[in-house]
Design a protein around this motif. Structure first.
Motif, PDB file in Angstrom:
ATOM      1  N   ARG A 205      39.478  46.880  34.974  1.00 31.99           N
ATOM      2  CA  ARG A 205      38.083  46.509  35.230  1.00 31.99           C
ATOM      3  C   ARG A 205      37.511  45.706  34.069  1.00 31.99           C
ATOM      4  O   ARG A 205      36.857  44.674  34.281  1.00 31.99           O
ATOM      5  CB  ARG A 205      37.243  47.766  35.461  1.00 31.99           C
ATOM      6  N   ARG A 206      37.743  46.153  32.859  1.00 27.66           N
ATOM      7  CA  ARG A 206      37.175  45.452  31.718  1.00 27.66           C
ATOM      8  C   ARG A 206      37.813  44.070  31.531  1.00 27.66           C
ATOM      9  O   ARG A 206      37.146  43.117  31.122  1.00 27.66           O
ATOM     10  CB  ARG A 206      37.338  46.300  30.455  1.00 27.66           C
ATOM     11  N   GLU A 209      36.273  41.764  34.137  1.00 30.31           N
ATOM     12  CA  GLU A 209      34.926  41.389  33.708  1.00 30.31           C
ATOM     13  C   GLU A 209      34.974  40.308  32.627  1.00 30.31           C
ATOM     14  O   GLU A 209      34.195  39.335  32.670  1.00 30.31           O
ATOM     15  CB  GLU A 209      34.179  42.611  33.192  1.00 30.31           C
ATOM     16  N   GLN A 212      35.881  36.988  34.243  1.00 31.81           N
ATOM     17  CA  GLN A 212      34.749  36.389  34.965  1.00 31.81           C
ATOM     18  C   GLN A 212      33.724  35.807  34.007  1.00 31.81           C
ATOM     19  O   GLN A 212      33.134  34.750  34.285  1.00 31.81           O
ATOM     20  CB  GLN A 212      34.123  37.442  35.875  1.00 31.81           C
ATOM     21  N   GLU A 213      33.509  36.469  32.867  1.00 30.67           N
ATOM     22  CA  GLU A 213      32.573  35.934  31.876  1.00 30.67           C
ATOM     23  C   GLU A 213      33.100  34.628  31.282  1.00 30.67           C
ATOM     24  O   GLU A 213      32.334  33.687  31.042  1.00 30.67           O
ATOM     25  CB  GLU A 213      32.351  36.975  30.772  1.00 30.67           C
TER      26      GLU A 213
END
Length: 355
Positions: A205-206, A209, A212-213
């Motif tokens: 998950r991290r 993220e 995506q950033e």
């Protein structure tokens, strides 16, 4: 004093604290204080007692230590994610290296590491007296972490603990790791960079993220293809889905977030007639090994430095165990950031050769 050297077939007599006291010409209390760093003894006495203990081959009794300190000398290591199999992470080189380093670090500090199976039932923990536990890649608000803390067992996590309250954690800088890989692929000319990732775990998950950033900052459209952990062939099917996209939407570079992803991507590219790295750049997360270096072409890898992570987790946990002020509950959690290492090889070198 003489120590029984043993008779063939008979276990040698164990040297006890009384033997050390007699040989050193001091009291049992003095030996105990000298070996445990307690009491007000002259340095010469401490050195003398330790030299005698070493010469006689004295080793502290684990049972005696338990009675004296209330600690068992055992550290647990487990994971709640990837729960389809009891030891679901054991097939990954990263996990094996982490356990190997943690075992050595624990022994150096007078502890033994016990790798315990994943279980949604916590009865297994009742059978092992643990001074503390390392939970690898914890889930959000991890139920095992909650249960261990309820039992008064200190917890350090290998990976960010999410919403769980723990005594400490060891993790990589996910933003830096993703930036390192993606910048490298972009510098190689990639315009459409995809991410191949498992669905489960705080780590996944991290990383997603952070990916995506990075895409948002670079004004690029993200493309994440995920697959369920433990399902046979799931990673290969996800790699195939990525490369079967329409030509205008198909990635020209892919980062495989988990070990094995690089091999799956290579196989999918080969079966579709795509050349690596000419048509597709491939990088993957994993350790430098004969499998990555001997692949055709050799795979670019991002190492999460599992040996550093394992030894750091043990160091943090032992610090908590031996700091009575930190018990019974967590205070300010300790943190360690593990460095990452990018090994660039032929799979991301357009116009280059070798590794």
């Amino acid at each position: 004093m003489t120590v029984d050297q043993g008779v063939p077939g008979r276990r040698p007599a164990r040297v006890g604290i009384r033997d050390v006291a007699a040989a050193a010409g001091v009291s049992i209390t003095t030996v105990s204080d000298a070996l445990n760093g307690k009491g007000r003894l002259p340095d010469t006495t401490r050195v003398h007692v330790r030299e005698v203990a070493d010469r006689l081959g004295y080793r502290p009794s684990a049972a005696a230590r338990t009675l004296r300190t209330g600690r068992s000398g055992l550290i647990g290591l487990t994971t709640t994610n990837h729960a389809a199999e009891p030891f679901a992470l054991s097939e990954y080189g990263w996990f094996t290296e982490l356990v190997r380093a943690a075992t050595g670090a624990a022994l150096d500090r007078g502890y033994a590491l016990v790798v315990l199976p994943t279980s949604s039932r916590h009865d297994v923990w009742s059978n092992v007296a643990l001074d503390g536990t390392i939970v690898v890649d914890p889930a959000e608000d991890d139920p095992m972490v909650r249960e261990l803390l309820r039992r008064g067992v200190p917890v350090v996590t290998g990976g960010h603990p999410g919403d769980s309250t723990v005594h400490g954690w060891v993790d990589i800088d996910h933003a830096l790791a993703m930036e390192t890989v993606l910048d490298h692929l972009a510098e190689g000319g990639a315009r459409r960079i995809a991410l191949l990732a498992a669905e489960e775990g705080t780590y996944s998950r991290r990383c997603v993220e952070a990916y995506q950033e990075w895409c948002a900052a670079q004004e690029r459209a993200p493309l994440v293809e995920s697959y369920p952990v433990g399902a046979p062939g799931a990673a290969g099917a996800a790699a195939a889905r990525l490369l079967d996209r329409a030509p205008g939407d198909r990635p020209d570079a892919v980062y495989g977030l988990h070990e094995g992803g690089g091999a799956e991507l290579l196989a999918a590219a080969r079966s579709r007639g795509l050349r690596v790295p000419e048509d597709l750049l491939i990088a993957c997360c994993g350790e430098d090994s004969p499998h990555t270096a001997a692949a055709e072409p050799a795979l670019t890898t991002l190492s999460l430095q599992p040996r550093v992570a394992g030894s750091s987790a043990v160091e943090l946990l032992v610090g908590v165990i031996e700091d009575d002020a930190a018990r019974p509950g967590p205070r300010i959690p300790a943190q360690r950031t593990v460095p990452i290492r990018l090994s660039v090889r032929a799979s991301t070198r357009r116009g280059g050769s070798g590794s």
